[in-house]
Motif scaffolding. Structure first.
Motif, mmCIF file in Angstrom:
data_model
loop_
_atom_site.group_PDB
_atom_site.id
_atom_site.type_symbol
_atom_site.label_atom_id
_atom_site.label_comp_id
_atom_site.label_asym_id
_atom_site.label_seq_id
_atom_site.Cartn_x
_atom_site.Cartn_y
_atom_site.Cartn_z
ATOM 1 N N GLU A 128 0.826 -1.077 -0.038
ATOM 2 C CA GLU A 128 -0.047 0.059 0.074
ATOM 3 C C GLU A 128 0.930 1.092 -0.055
ATOM 4 N N GLY A 129 1.977 1.252 0.427
ATOM 5 C CA GLY A 129 2.752 2.516 0.557
ATOM 6 C C GLY A 129 3.703 2.723 -0.499
ATOM 7 N N GLU A 130 4.126 3.874 -0.646
ATOM 8 C CA GLU A 130 4.979 4.205 -1.824
ATOM 9 C C GLU A 130 6.512 3.759 -1.579
ATOM 10 N N VAL A 131 7.082 3.043 -2.364
ATOM 11 C CA VAL A 131 8.483 2.948 -2.367
ATOM 12 C C VAL A 131 9.360 3.654 -3.601
ATOM 13 N N CYS A 132 10.387 3.991 -3.016
ATOM 14 C CA CYS A 132 11.236 4.672 -4.011
ATOM 15 C C CYS A 132 12.953 4.268 -3.771
ATOM 16 N N LEU A 133 13.664 4.407 -4.809
ATOM 17 C CA LEU A 133 15.186 3.995 -4.711
ATOM 18 C C LEU A 133 15.921 5.077 -4.240
ATOM 19 N N GLY A 134 16.716 4.897 -3.136
ATOM 20 C CA GLY A 134 17.791 5.735 -2.669
ATOM 21 C C GLY A 134 18.759 5.131 -1.543
ATOM 22 N N ASP A 135 19.716 5.973 -1.514
ATOM 23 C CA ASP A 135 20.856 5.542 -0.668
ATOM 24 C C ASP A 135 20.721 6.343 0.607
ATOM 25 N N ALA A 136 20.669 5.623 1.659
ATOM 26 C CA ALA A 136 20.504 6.720 2.963
ATOM 27 C C ALA A 136 21.850 7.486 2.880
#
Length: 278
Positions: A93-101
Motif C-alpha cells: 500500500e505504501g509508496e516505495v522509492c530507490l535511494g541511498d540513505a
C-alpha cells in the motif's frame, strides 16, 4: 551466521534471488513483524490517529505491510532495486522509492510524523566505495532526516551493531545532527533475543522507552543507555596525560578510529622520542 554487510554492498547482496528468498521466508516475516511492532510502540504515536511514516531500508515492504495494517500511511526508501521490485509485485500500500540513505533523505521539511527502520542502519558503517566515509555518510543521513521530520516526532532504528565502537559512531553522528535520545536494549541477557533500538527525538526531548527484560517481558530502566547529552569531565591538572606522549597519541588515534577515520596502526615505534636535530 556471518554478517551480510561484510559480503558486499547492499544493492549487490540483495539481488533478485536473495530478495525473493528473503520475502518468502516465514521466519524472517515473523521476526520483521515483531521488530516493526516494537519500533512503532516506541514511537508512541497518538492512539486511533493515522500517521505519515518513513520506512528507511523498507526492502520488499514487510514492515510496511504491518504499518498499513495498523492504519498508518508510509513511504519506503531502499537502495536495492530488486527488493523494491518485489515490493511492487506484492502491491504494498505504501509508496516505495530507490535511494541511498548515505546520500541523504530528499523529502520536504517537516513532512513525517515518525520514522522506523529495521535491520538497515549498520550498512552505513561500511565503506563499500573509495569515496565512502562512514562518519560523513551517517552525519549526512541524520542531518537530512532531521530536516524532513516534524518537530516533536521520533525515529526508531532497529539495528545490529558489530561492536561498541560502531554503536558509538552511529549515536555520536545522530547527536551531532541535532537529535537527542539513546539506545534501548531489549532482552540484554539473551544471546538470540537481544535487540538494539536507537530511539531519537526530533526537537523536543522526551522520556526514553523502557527496555524489555528476559524474565517477565516488562519494561525496565536498566536496559537503556542514555546519550542525550555529552558529559564533560574536568580532569585535575596532575592527572592529565603528558602532551605528545605515547598514551596521548594512542588515545587520540583511538578517538579517530571511533569517528570512522583512517589511522595508521600502532607499532612499537608509536610515540618514540626522536634525536634532536642540529
Amino acid at each position: 551466521m556471518s554478517r551480510p554487510e561484510h559480503t558486499g554492498p547492499p544493492e549487490l547482496f540483495y539481488n533478485e534471488d536473495e530478495a525473493t528468498k528473503y520475502t518468502c521466508n516465514s521466519r524472517i516475516i515473523e521476526i520483521q513483524e515483531k521488530m516493526t511492532e516494537r519500533a512503532v510502540e516506541m514511537l508512541a504515536l497518538p492512539p486511533d490517529q493515522p500517521a505519515f511514516l518513513l520506512d528507511v531500508g523498507c526492502g520488499s515492504g514487510l514492515s510496511g505491510e504491518w504499518l498499513t495494517a495498523e492504519g498508518h500511511h508510509w513511504i519506503g526508501v531502499d537502495i536495492s532495486e530488486h527488493m523494491l521490485n518485489v515490493a511492487k509485485e506484492r502491491e504494498v500500500e505504501g509508496e516505495v522509492c530507490l535511494g541511498d540513505a548515505g546520500e541523504g533523505m530528499f523529502f520536504r521539511p517537516g513532512v513525517f510524523d515518525g520514522v522506523v527502520s529495521i535491520s538497515a542502519l549498520q550498512w552505513l558503517c561500511n565503506a563499500d566505495k573509495k569515496d565512502h566515509r562512514p562518519a560523513q555518510r551517517l552525519h549526512h543521513f541524520f542531518t537530512t532526516l532531521y530536516s524532513c521530520m516534524a518537530r516533536g516526532s521520533k525515529a526508531v532504528f532497529q539495528f545490529y551493531p558489530e561492536n561498541p565502537s560502531q554503536m558509538e559512531l552511529i549515536t555520536s553522528q545522530a547527536m551531532r545532527a541535532g537529535f537527542t535520545g539513546g539506545v534501548v536494549v531489549d532482552y540484554p541477557h539473551s544471546t538470540k533475543a537481544k535487540k538494539y533500538y536507537l530511539c531519537l527525538f526530533c526537537g523536543t526531548p522526551a522520556r526514553m522507552p523502557s527496555a524489555l527484560d528476559g524474565a517477565s517481558g516488562q519494561g525496565q530502566e536498566g536496559g537503556v543507555q542514555y546519550t542525550t547529552e555529552r558529559e564533560r569531565i574536568r580532569k585535575r591538572k596532575g592527572d592529565r596525560t603528558p602532551l605528545k606522549s605515547r598514551d596521548w597519541i594512542v588515545r587520540k588515534k583511538e578517538r579517530s578510529r571511533r569517528q570512522g577515520k583512517e589511522v595508521r596502526r600502532d607499532t612499537k615505534y608509536t610515540g618514540r622520542k626522536r634525536a634532536p636535530k642540529f
